[in-house]
Scaffold this active site. Structure first.
Site, PDB file in Angstrom:
ATOM      1  N   HIS A 150    -124.536 -87.225  17.762  1.00  0.00           N
ATOM      2  CA  HIS A 150    -125.184 -87.210  19.082  1.00  0.00           C
ATOM      3  C   HIS A 150    -126.596 -87.785  19.035  1.00  0.00           C
ATOM      4  O   HIS A 150    -127.170 -88.089  20.078  1.00  0.00           O
ATOM      5  CB  HIS A 150    -125.190 -85.793  19.685  1.00  0.00           C
ATOM      6  CG  HIS A 150    -126.178 -84.842  19.068  1.00  0.00           C
ATOM      7  ND1 HIS A 150    -125.822 -83.898  18.132  1.00  0.00           N
ATOM      8  CD2 HIS A 150    -127.510 -84.679  19.265  1.00  0.00           C
ATOM      9  CE1 HIS A 150    -126.892 -83.191  17.796  1.00  0.00           C
ATOM     10  NE2 HIS A 150    -127.923 -83.655  18.461  1.00  0.00           N
ATOM     11  N   ASP A 188    -119.430 -84.435  15.004  1.00  0.00           N
ATOM     12  CA  ASP A 188    -120.859 -84.672  15.206  1.00  0.00           C
ATOM     13  C   ASP A 188    -121.546 -85.097  13.910  1.00  0.00           C
ATOM     14  O   ASP A 188    -122.662 -84.664  13.618  1.00  0.00           O
ATOM     15  CB  ASP A 188    -121.543 -83.434  15.800  1.00  0.00           C
ATOM     16  CG  ASP A 188    -122.879 -83.781  16.462  1.00  0.00           C
ATOM     17  OD1 ASP A 188    -123.078 -84.966  16.788  1.00  0.00           O
ATOM     18  OD2 ASP A 188    -123.711 -82.875  16.639  1.00  0.00           O
ATOM     19  N   GLY A 230    -100.207 -82.021  12.320  1.00  0.00           N
ATOM     20  CA  GLY A 230     -99.127 -82.156  13.298  1.00  0.00           C
ATOM     21  C   GLY A 230     -98.703 -80.821  13.874  1.00  0.00           C
ATOM     22  O   GLY A 230     -97.523 -80.595  14.147  1.00  0.00           O
ATOM     23  N   GLY A 267    -134.852 -82.047  17.940  1.00  0.00           N
ATOM     24  CA  GLY A 267    -135.464 -82.925  16.955  1.00  0.00           C
ATOM     25  C   GLY A 267    -135.087 -82.541  15.542  1.00  0.00           C
ATOM     26  O   GLY A 267    -135.157 -83.351  14.629  1.00  0.00           O
ATOM     27  N   ASN A 268    -134.682 -81.264  15.356  1.00  0.00           N
ATOM     28  CA  ASN A 268    -134.174 -80.825  14.057  1.00  0.00           C
ATOM     29  C   ASN A 268    -132.751 -81.320  13.807  1.00  0.00           C
ATOM     30  O   ASN A 268    -132.263 -81.259  12.671  1.00  0.00           O
ATOM     31  CB  ASN A 268    -134.155 -79.292  13.956  1.00  0.00           C
ATOM     32  CG  ASN A 268    -135.440 -78.713  13.385  1.00  0.00           C
ATOM     33  OD1 ASN A 268    -136.171 -78.033  14.088  1.00  0.00           O
ATOM     34  ND2 ASN A 268    -135.710 -79.000  12.129  1.00  0.00           N
ATOM     35  N   SER A 269    -132.067 -81.757  14.857  1.00  0.00           N
ATOM     36  CA  SER A 269    -130.685 -82.196  14.707  1.00  0.00           C
ATOM     37  C   SER A 269    -130.574 -83.274  13.640  1.00  0.00           C
ATOM     38  O   SER A 269    -131.294 -84.267  13.665  1.00  0.00           O
ATOM     39  CB  SER A 269    -130.155 -82.748  16.033  1.00  0.00           C
ATOM     40  OG  SER A 269    -130.029 -81.730  16.989  1.00  0.00           O
TER      41      SER A 269
END
Length: 461
Positions: free
Chosen positions: A103, A133, A266, A207-209
């Site tokens: 992201h 992510d 599956g 901002g830590n992401s």
């Protein structure tokens, strides 16, 4: 004296969880706190600046011929909007492989990475996955970079000390401390219930992401990805993607994969509730109940069936479909995993092949040309690979929309729609769509399945 004793006790607890941790031996070492660990790890955590260019929306009035004639053809043309995204990343190798969150960089047209010593590099995403992510970047012309060692995240224990390093709110690199609050968290961090996370109370803010969650040895436990909050600030509930999954993404990026390939089960699974456990005659709710199996599923091939309960994958407990997917993902494609099946009172270990989602039947991907009423529409025959890619149900068949094209989007089509019929004629293969839209008459009705809803799109030519 009490404070010193408490700090020493915390480090002693960490040493139980991670046997190599060294307990402070002197007053000087206790006073330094986390300084040696931060000095070692911080240079491998970088700031990421991503530029995203989005096309502005046109006002419907600007498409009116009257306004175009009055103001000119150039009036009202939507202008691109530039958005800047700020995040963090972690260097994983001396030759410039970096992990961050999808992201942060997934839609970026330009990525700039800045190290703690203010060196700047351009970067590109070499492997990205929206669902997990995770994005792996490669820095341009980078060498001899500091990097973090990936720790076996299965050895992480609740109560361990942890440090979060990143660039919250763009103020510069910051270190916060806490503990590991929980493991195997699913469905709480992303809303699509597909994630599998380590939980920490080390403060994580915007901002830590993409930043690092490390242990007291400076090894990487996970990648900080999100928080649970109502205010936008840290409430002490943060989530990190485990290092074991990051390691598999790095391996696939190094192998040249542009898309992450995860083993295909599956199957559709259901969390074991107390009511389901009682109905199955189980004393304790555990495992994942198989609620559906695709005919080509490797689990079906190995002898599992609907109603069976899977309690372990490769000896590790699984209590949700997301946890089972995680265990199979870190095992990687090409080998086998051992699943523990609970059927009645019997437990049995079953070896299952780890395969990618099959391309059977062939997708027959087709792009409609200018001779049709929806040029640019891209469709393909549904198979397990497309089911996985588009998030369709296991029983889905027919023809799926991969790209609606400009006119298709205006008509209301979306990626992932499954076309069942056009003007009352059933659609089975992509060639049926081409034939039906080549000379359909003045009106077109498309019957589609969107998720669990049946939708009819009608438009005039």
């Amino acid at each position: 004296m009490l404070r010193q004793t408490f700090i020493a006790a915390l480090f002693a607890c960490a040493s139980v969880a991670h046997a190599e941790t060294r307990v402070p031996q002197s007053q000087a070492e206790i006073s330094m706190g986390f300084t040696p660990v931060v000095k070692q790890a911080a240079p491998a955590v970088v700031n990421i600046y991503a530029k995203i260019v989005r096309q502005g929306r046109a006002n419907p009035l600007f498409t009116d011929p009257f306004f175009r004639d009055f103001f000119g053809d150039g009036f009202g043309v939507p202008q691109p909007r530039v958005q800047n995204s700020l995040g963090s990343g972690v260097i994983l190798s001396e030759d410039g492989y970096v992990v961050s969150n999808y992201h942060v960089v997934g839609a970026a047209t330009e990525i700039r990475v800045v190290t703690t010593d203010r060196r700047e590099y351009s970067a590109e995403v070499v492997l990205g996955d929206r669902e997990s992510d995770i994005a792996i970047l490669r820095l341009t012309e980078a060498e001899d970079l500091p990097f973090l060692t990936l720790r076996d995240s299965d050895q992480v224990a609740v109560g361990e000390l942890a440090l979060a390093i990143g660039n919250p709110f763009g103020v510069g690199q910051t270190v916060s401390s806490g503990i590991i609050s929980g493991l195997a968290r699913t469905g709480t961090a992303t809303g699509n219930a597909r994630g599998y996370f380590i939980q920490t109370d080390a403060p994580i803010n915007p901002g830590n992401s993409g930043g690092a969650l490390i242990d007291v040895n400076g090894d990487l436990i996970g990648i900080n990805t999100s928080i649970l909050t109502r205010s936008g600030g840290s409430n002490g509930i943060g989530f990190a993607i485990p290092a074991n999954l990051v390691a598999e993404y790095l391996d696939q990026a190094r192998a040249g994969n542009e898309r992450f390939i995860s083993p295909w089960a599956g199957m559709a699974g259901q969390h074991m509730s107390a009511d389901i456990a009682e109905s199955l005659g189980l004393a304790v709710p555990e495992g994942v109940v198989i609620s559906d199996l695709h005919a080509l599923s490797p689990l079906a091939e190995a002898g599992l069936s609907v109603g069976d309960v899977i309690t372990h994958v490769d000896g590790e407990e699984v209590n949700s479909p997301a946890e089972m997917k995680f265990r199979m993902s870190i095992a990687g494609v090409g080998g086998t995993s051992v699943l523990t099946r609970l059927k009645g009172a019997d437990r049995q270990e079953i070896e299952v092949a780890l395969i990618p989602a099959p391309e059977t039947p062939a997708s027959e991907e087709t792009t409609l040309g200018d001779g049709t009423v929806l040029p640019g529409l891209v469709v393909a025959r549904v198979n397990p690979s497309l089911i996985t890619r588009l998030g369709l149900s296991l029983s889905q068949e027919g023809v799926a929309v991969l790209d609606p094209g400009a006119l298709g989007a205006r008509a209301g089509l979306r990626p992932g729609d499954v076309v069942n019929a056009i003007n009352g004629t059933a659609v089975v293969r992509p060639e049926d769509v081409v034939g039906a839209l080549t000379d359909p008459g003045r009106r077109v009705q498309m019957d589609i399945l969107r998720g669990n809803r049946s939708v009819s799109l009608r438009f005039r030519l």
